[in-house]
Scaffold this active site. Sequence first.
Site, PDB file in Angstrom:
ATOM      1  N   GLN A 242       1.279  14.017   2.485  1.00  0.00           N
ATOM      2  CA  GLN A 242       0.059  14.647   2.000  1.00  0.00           C
ATOM      3  C   GLN A 242      -1.130  13.687   2.093  1.00  0.00           C
ATOM      4  OE1 GLN A 242      -0.058  17.787   1.319  1.00  0.00           O
ATOM      5  NE2 GLN A 242       2.131  18.259   1.204  1.00  0.00           N
ATOM      6  N   TYR A 278      10.694  23.425   5.618  1.00  0.00           N
ATOM      7  CA  TYR A 278       9.622  22.545   6.116  1.00  0.00           C
ATOM      8  C   TYR A 278       9.510  21.378   5.128  1.00  0.00           C
ATOM      9  CZ  TYR A 278       8.484  27.074   8.255  1.00  0.00           C
ATOM     10  OH  TYR A 278       8.537  28.288   8.900  1.00  0.00           O
ATOM     11  N   GLU A 300      14.023  20.451   8.032  1.00  0.00           N
ATOM     12  CA  GLU A 300      12.865  19.709   8.546  1.00  0.00           C
ATOM     13  C   GLU A 300      13.055  19.462  10.041  1.00  0.00           C
ATOM     14  OE1 GLU A 300       9.733  17.557   9.611  1.00  0.00           O
ATOM     15  OE2 GLU A 300       9.899  18.737   7.763  1.00  0.00           O
ATOM     16  N   ASP A 341       6.878  25.036   2.629  1.00  0.00           N
ATOM     17  CA  ASP A 341       5.566  24.434   2.875  1.00  0.00           C
ATOM     18  C   ASP A 341       5.311  24.420   4.381  1.00  0.00           C
ATOM     19  OD1 ASP A 341       3.192  23.052   2.761  1.00  0.00           O
ATOM     20  OD2 ASP A 341       4.056  21.160   2.061  1.00  0.00           O
ATOM     21  N   CYS A 368      -1.589  26.172   3.569  1.00  0.00           N
ATOM     22  CA  CYS A 368      -2.764  25.313   3.774  1.00  0.00           C
ATOM     23  C   CYS A 368      -3.847  26.002   4.601  1.00  0.00           C
ATOM     24  CB  CYS A 368      -2.364  23.987   4.425  1.00  0.00           C
ATOM     25  SG  CYS A 368      -1.515  24.140   6.000  1.00  0.00           S
TER      26      CYS A 368
END
Length: 412
Positions: A242, A278, A300, A341, A368
């Site tokens: 992040q 994710y 992932e 995510d 996002c």
Amino acid sequence: MTDTVELAKGDIISVDVQRPAHGGEGIAHHDGRVIFVQGGIPGDTVDLEITQLKKNWARGHVVAVTTPSADRVDSRCPAAALGAGCCDYAELNPEAEMGIKTRVLTDQLERIGGVDKLPNLELHDLQPSAGWRTRVRLGVDASGRAGFRKLKSTELVTSAACSQVVPQLLDGLVGEGAQRFTPGAEIIAAIDDNGNRHVVESRKAPRGRRTETILKVLEGTGEVVQKVGDYTWTFNVSSFWQAHAKAPSAYSQFIASVLDGVELIDVDKRGPVAWDLYGGVGLFAPVITAKLGAHVHSVELSEGSAESGEAALGELPVTFHTGKVEGISSQLPSPHVVVLDPPRTGAGSDVIESIAQARPQLVIHIGCDPATFARDVADWSKHGFEMDQLAVFNAFPGTHHFETIGVFTRVS
């Protein structure tokens, strides 16, 4: 009836910016057309040069602000003031950011998501609003100078730093007297939670993609150390983490609050199961295991991120799977809770359908991009899930970007 005035590219017109659009533009109207105003803030009156023209709409950029909005301020970002595309809200009062971003989100959820009644918005304005970015990617020009790309251009601003970035991160990398790099390369720099700076040179990734290939370590080890709660991760500086220094703990705390008091149903002898899709290095896995006592299956695509997660969380009931979510989720045990995510492109209908078929009790979806998040919300509704909570995190101050977290429960 008044005929629409014929416009042409290059024309300059005066418009009043009425509301925000997704993507950081403003919206105005002119002789029956919707006008998207690059650089416009609601409340502005501007002179605009037409750069794109369609039958019912046009797009242009501001050439002069004739009457400024009450929310317009002097540019907060030296790089953006010189044309860099880093801080498209540099001239917006920080106190007005959250209101504009929530208005954009609400509009996308209504128009694209088909949502007619929203949960009460939970607003989280992450601080600081400047100097918050602990990792950055820079372009390198033909002279070897590193800098920030101009908006929708390959040109670079190399003489000034971006206000998003932790100040010491760019010392000696950007601006007067900065070191030189391989022309055409990409520079990745980060300061980790031990206070160490890492600078590496990488190849420029294709548009819309990111590269994790490091060609040369210029400073530090190239392996960052990041800490959240009682856990420490070590991973390649080019891997995803992040951007805002406070984001990992803020998102983790929100997820913890959602999971507090959740009563799981239909738990068999194997115990609770959760999916972390994710999942990156497994940032949210400790929270999920702590609150639910669940075995977490993290999916992932990056092998390096998964390996870092395994090293950091080896004592927890977490299993990492490497590959695409849509290819692996059908092979996992059915979950009680799913946290996902996805990237800016969203999860998409195929992924949401595969999750819905597994019939989780609760889904926590991090988005996002408001448009792709709204599209995903419509898919959740289509598959029998209802949005109970909605939180907005201003995790990218000075830009039009923000993070949204929706909490969905299965109702059918």
